[in-house]
Design an enzyme around this catalytic site. Structure first.
Site, PDB file in Angstrom:
ATOM      1  N   SER A 146     -10.575  -0.990   3.633  1.00 51.00           N
ATOM      2  CA  SER A 146      -9.792  -1.167   4.861  1.00 51.00           C
ATOM      3  C   SER A 146      -9.374   0.197   5.393  1.00 51.00           C
ATOM      4  O   SER A 146      -8.780   0.984   4.667  1.00 51.00           O
ATOM      5  CB  SER A 146      -8.521  -1.963   4.583  1.00 51.00           C
ATOM      6  OG  SER A 146      -8.826  -3.241   4.101  1.00 51.00           O
ATOM      7  N   ARG A 173       0.839  -1.216   0.000  1.00 43.12           N
ATOM      8  CA  ARG A 173       0.000   0.000   0.000  1.00 43.12           C
ATOM      9  C   ARG A 173       0.872   1.264   0.000  1.00 43.12           C
ATOM     10  O   ARG A 173       0.571   2.246   0.669  1.00 43.12           O
ATOM     11  CB  ARG A 173      -0.937   0.040   1.214  1.00 43.12           C
ATOM     12  CG  ARG A 173      -1.981  -1.052   1.258  1.00 43.12           C
ATOM     13  CD  ARG A 173      -2.975  -0.954   0.099  1.00 43.12           C
ATOM     14  NE  ARG A 173      -4.090  -1.871   0.265  1.00 43.12           N
ATOM     15  CZ  ARG A 173      -4.064  -3.157  -0.091  1.00 43.12           C
ATOM     16  NH1 ARG A 173      -2.969  -3.670  -0.636  1.00 43.12           N
ATOM     17  NH2 ARG A 173      -5.123  -3.909   0.084  1.00 43.12           N
ATOM     18  N   GLU A 207      -4.741   3.404   6.891  1.00 45.26           N
ATOM     19  CA  GLU A 207      -4.419   3.277   5.470  1.00 45.26           C
ATOM     20  C   GLU A 207      -5.062   4.420   4.684  1.00 45.26           C
ATOM     21  O   GLU A 207      -4.543   4.878   3.675  1.00 45.26           O
ATOM     22  CB  GLU A 207      -4.958   1.927   4.968  1.00 45.26           C
ATOM     23  CG  GLU A 207      -4.421   1.528   3.622  1.00 45.26           C
ATOM     24  CD  GLU A 207      -5.465   0.878   2.746  1.00 45.26           C
ATOM     25  OE1 GLU A 207      -5.792   1.468   1.696  1.00 45.26           O
ATOM     26  OE2 GLU A 207      -5.952  -0.207   3.100  1.00 45.26           O
TER      27      GLU A 207
END
Ligand code: EPU
Length: 338
Positions: A238, A164, A334
């Site tokens: 998420s 990520r 995130e």
């Protein structure tokens, strides 16, 4: 000809559905629009934010600067022997690209079916799901450099992809705007069916030799069942990253929590399922006013309708504190917090 709007609501432009106002908003349809925009130095000096699908962002307050909404379209492919190069405008909806590939039998995007967001955002956080990451199919991208007005090109290696993560979140943050991405796919399926949830579904359906379409359908169904649909319940996928910890610390935790969900990532490191940590602390499906964690996936925070960005943010802080207390692991968000 670009048009800068003033005091515009961002409610429809972020998948959390948080209602905040942008002081300025401009829609960009081509790289030339970016040239035109930044010819005026006023916009270079102002706080800026580039928005794709708005699916990885949480606005906690009104945005006093300029929001640049990327709508650049265009989708084409070129077949070279067994390889296919797909070039897409930064504003193309990610899943439209996936469907384009799946329909034509081009392999590589099927595990990434139904990820919300846009093509232009896909390299920034190296989107990933069900055993595949964008870096596995990314070939190159073009980006507008704000300072110079030049178009730059980045190869896969240039992007420094990580979990990520990429150069666009680090050294180049705020400096370039991705206008176009080229993906390298294959005309020969080399399917990745390692992820447990995919294997279970294949087994359940009695599929022994799956094709690209089977995988795309299965992944889409897993996502629909597990994740809330942002068009009805605001969310940004998420909310936290899965934390990566030293294997020694992991073994220590495992002795206390033998059912801890983990994946080895090599180099003496272990990735822990954040959803498991959050669930274990009792937060799964928990509601607090207008916000909460999703009932089927504790890693996803939701807006039940009228949550503000700060409601969601402070809810996430409670989770971080609780996970830290219980496991001595610091969850990292995130989603981009603005
Ligand atoms: N789990 C729980 N409780 C939960 C959720 C998960 O115990 O509430 C455990 C389960 O054992 C499950 C495991 O965690 O088997 C993994 O869960 P899942 O397959 O849902 O994946 P994840 O690790 O929670 C990651 C990505 C998702 C991606 C899925 C599938 C991150 C931060 N998230 O989630 O990506 O779709 O894998 O590959 O890496 C996103 O980034 O926005 C996103 C949705």
């Amino acid at each position: 000809m670009i048009k800068v709007l003033q005091n515009h609501s961002l409610k429809k432009l972020n998948t959390f559905g948080v209602d905040v106002i942008a002081r300025y908003l401009v829609e960009i349809n081509s790289a030339d629009d970016l040239k035109e925009l930044f010819a005026n130095s006023k916009w270079k000096e102002m706080d800026r934010l580039v928005l794709g699908g708005g699916s990885n962002i949480l606005f906690t307050k009104d945005f006093e600067g300029l929001i640049i909404k990327i709508n650049i379209d265009g989708l084409k492919h070129e077949v070279k022997n067994d390889e296919v190069y797909i070039t897409a405008g930064g504003g193309i909806v990610w899943n439209d690209l996936v469907n384009y590939c799946v329909e034509r039998g081009f392999a590589g995007t099927e595990n990434l079916s139904l990820i919300p967001g846009s093509v232009g955002a896909s390299p920034i956080q190296n989107i990933g799901a069900y055993g595949v990451e964008l870096k596995d199919i990314f070939y190159s991208c073009k980006a507008f450099e704000i300072e110079t007005g030049n178009m730059l090109e980045f190869s896969n290696a240039d992007c420094a992809f990580g979990y990520r993560d990429s150069i666009f979140k680090n050294r180049l943050k705020g400096k370039v705007i991705i206008t176009e991405v080229t993906y390298k796919l294959s005309t020969h399926p080399n399917l990745n069916t390692n992820y447990g949830a995919i294997q279970q579904e294949l087994h359940k359906r009695g599929i022994i030799q799956p094709n690209i379409k089977d995988i795309s359908t299965i992944v889409s169904e897993i996502r629909v069942n597990k994740l809330p649909d942002p068009s009805t319940i605001g969310n940004a996928g998420s909310f936290f990253k899965n934390p990566i910890i030293m294997v020694d610390k992991f073994r220590h935790l495992q002795s206390t929590f033998p059912d801890i969900v983990h994946f080895s990532v090599g180099n003496g490191l272990e990735k822990i399922a954040a959803g498991w940590l959050i669930e274990k602390c009792g937060w799964k499906g928990k509601k607090m006013g207008e916000t909460g964690t999703w009932k089927n996936q504790a890693l996803v925070l939701v807006n039940y309708g009228n949550a503000t960005g700060s409601d969601i943010y402070s809810f996430s802080s409670h989770i971080i504190a609780d996970v830290k207390n219980t496991f001595d692991i610091e969850l990292e968000r995130e989603v981009n917090i603005i």
